[in-house]
Design a protein around this motif. Sequence first.
Motif, PDB file in Angstrom:
ATOM      1  N   LEU A   5     123.155 -51.864  92.346  1.00 22.28           N
ATOM      2  CA  LEU A   5     123.171 -52.107  93.789  1.00 22.28           C
ATOM      3  C   LEU A   5     123.262 -50.809  94.593  1.00 22.28           C
ATOM      4  N   TYR A  60     127.155 -49.144  99.230  1.00 26.17           N
ATOM      5  CA  TYR A  60     125.824 -49.447  98.705  1.00 26.17           C
ATOM      6  C   TYR A  60     124.754 -48.772  99.566  1.00 26.17           C
ATOM      7  N   VAL A  93     121.579 -49.241 100.034  1.00 22.29           N
ATOM      8  CA  VAL A  93     120.694 -50.069 100.852  1.00 22.29           C
ATOM      9  C   VAL A  93     121.380 -50.477 102.153  1.00 22.29           C
ATOM     10  N   TYR A  94     122.667 -50.726 102.126  1.00 17.39           N
ATOM     11  CA  TYR A  94     123.390 -51.096 103.349  1.00 17.39           C
ATOM     12  C   TYR A  94     123.451 -49.911 104.306  1.00 17.39           C
ATOM     13  N   THR A 149     114.930 -52.369  99.654  1.00 23.71           N
ATOM     14  CA  THR A 149     114.976 -53.818  99.855  1.00 23.71           C
ATOM     15  C   THR A 149     114.465 -54.556  98.637  1.00 23.71           C
ATOM     16  N   LEU A 200     117.113 -54.539  96.010  1.00 21.20           N
ATOM     17  CA  LEU A 200     118.167 -55.487  96.368  1.00 21.20           C
ATOM     18  C   LEU A 200     117.735 -56.916  96.074  1.00 21.20           C
ATOM     19  N   GLU A 223     118.313 -57.934  92.461  1.00 21.66           N
ATOM     20  CA  GLU A 223     119.719 -58.221  92.179  1.00 21.66           C
ATOM     21  C   GLU A 223     120.150 -59.530  92.834  1.00 21.66           C
ATOM     22  N   TYR A 224     119.642 -59.797  94.015  1.00 24.38           N
ATOM     23  CA  TYR A 224     119.974 -61.025  94.730  1.00 24.38           C
ATOM     24  C   TYR A 224     119.467 -62.244  93.969  1.00 24.38           C
ATOM     25  N   ALA A 239     125.426 -58.891  95.959  1.00 25.40           N
ATOM     26  CA  ALA A 239     124.084 -58.780  96.537  1.00 25.40           C
ATOM     27  C   ALA A 239     123.906 -59.764  97.683  1.00 25.40           C
TER      28      ALA A 239
END
Length: 273
Positions: A123, A149, A151-152, A177, A180, A183-184, A192
């Motif tokens: 992540l 994280y 991406v955040y 994205t 992510l 993982e989501y 995630a």
Amino acid sequence: MDRQQLAGFVRARREALRPEDVGLPRGPRRRAGGLRREEVAALAGMSVDYYSRIEQPRGPMPSEQMLSALARALRLSRFERDHLFQLGGFATPPRDHDSGVSPTLRRVFEGLSDVPALVMTNLGEVLVQNPLAMALIGDYTRFTGLSRYLVYRWFTDPSARELFPVEDHPKRGRVFTADLRVEYAANPVGTAGEIVAALLEASSEFAAIWRLHEVDVTHYLELKRYRHATLGELEMYAHPLLDVDHAQYMMVYAAVPGSPTDEKLKQLAATVE
């Protein structure tokens, strides 16, 4: 506290360990493949009776100190340690980033000093960096909360984009994205999912990219461009070494030998020696 689940989890982890995993001799008379209760108790610094009551399950609620000792004795990963604390009735303990690195990646990581390298989770939470990586991209282990994280941070903190040239930002956003989303899909109710929900609310840019449903934005084999405050633009390959069992990977940054970036990295290395 869930005594039944705690007992089952601790017993399963004990039975999964081999004596050689914790530096103990197997011995010719050992029948069971896993550790004995008295061995785990000794490793954790508690009495055999106390440990036995955890497995049975009965006895008092273990303290945070006892759970930490058990986590060390059973060689739990950081995810398993979090689970242990939750079963024991406690909030997830603060993480020592360095201690969460998988043994496999740690052995390789500790042998690297002449190239920038870091270990991160799937992540994008950086667990440890070597000095050269710290000098190249800054301290990525200092963040807390969802900002741990990458991406955040990319979609909520403008400073997270300073490492990349502006014209590369759209591609980087799609890459982060897509990673992510993978993982989501594997665990939509875990961390995630928390990141996705927060970003959908905080960033219209993320929401637009998320609607594209991209999961394969090629980037690992690319020669990427980076920006450094004093060295200027750098061109490097970022090579990942995956550890699937621990959901981690080590990223090693390397320049083309003899290139201007190679010379700049040597200059940077001289400043951290």
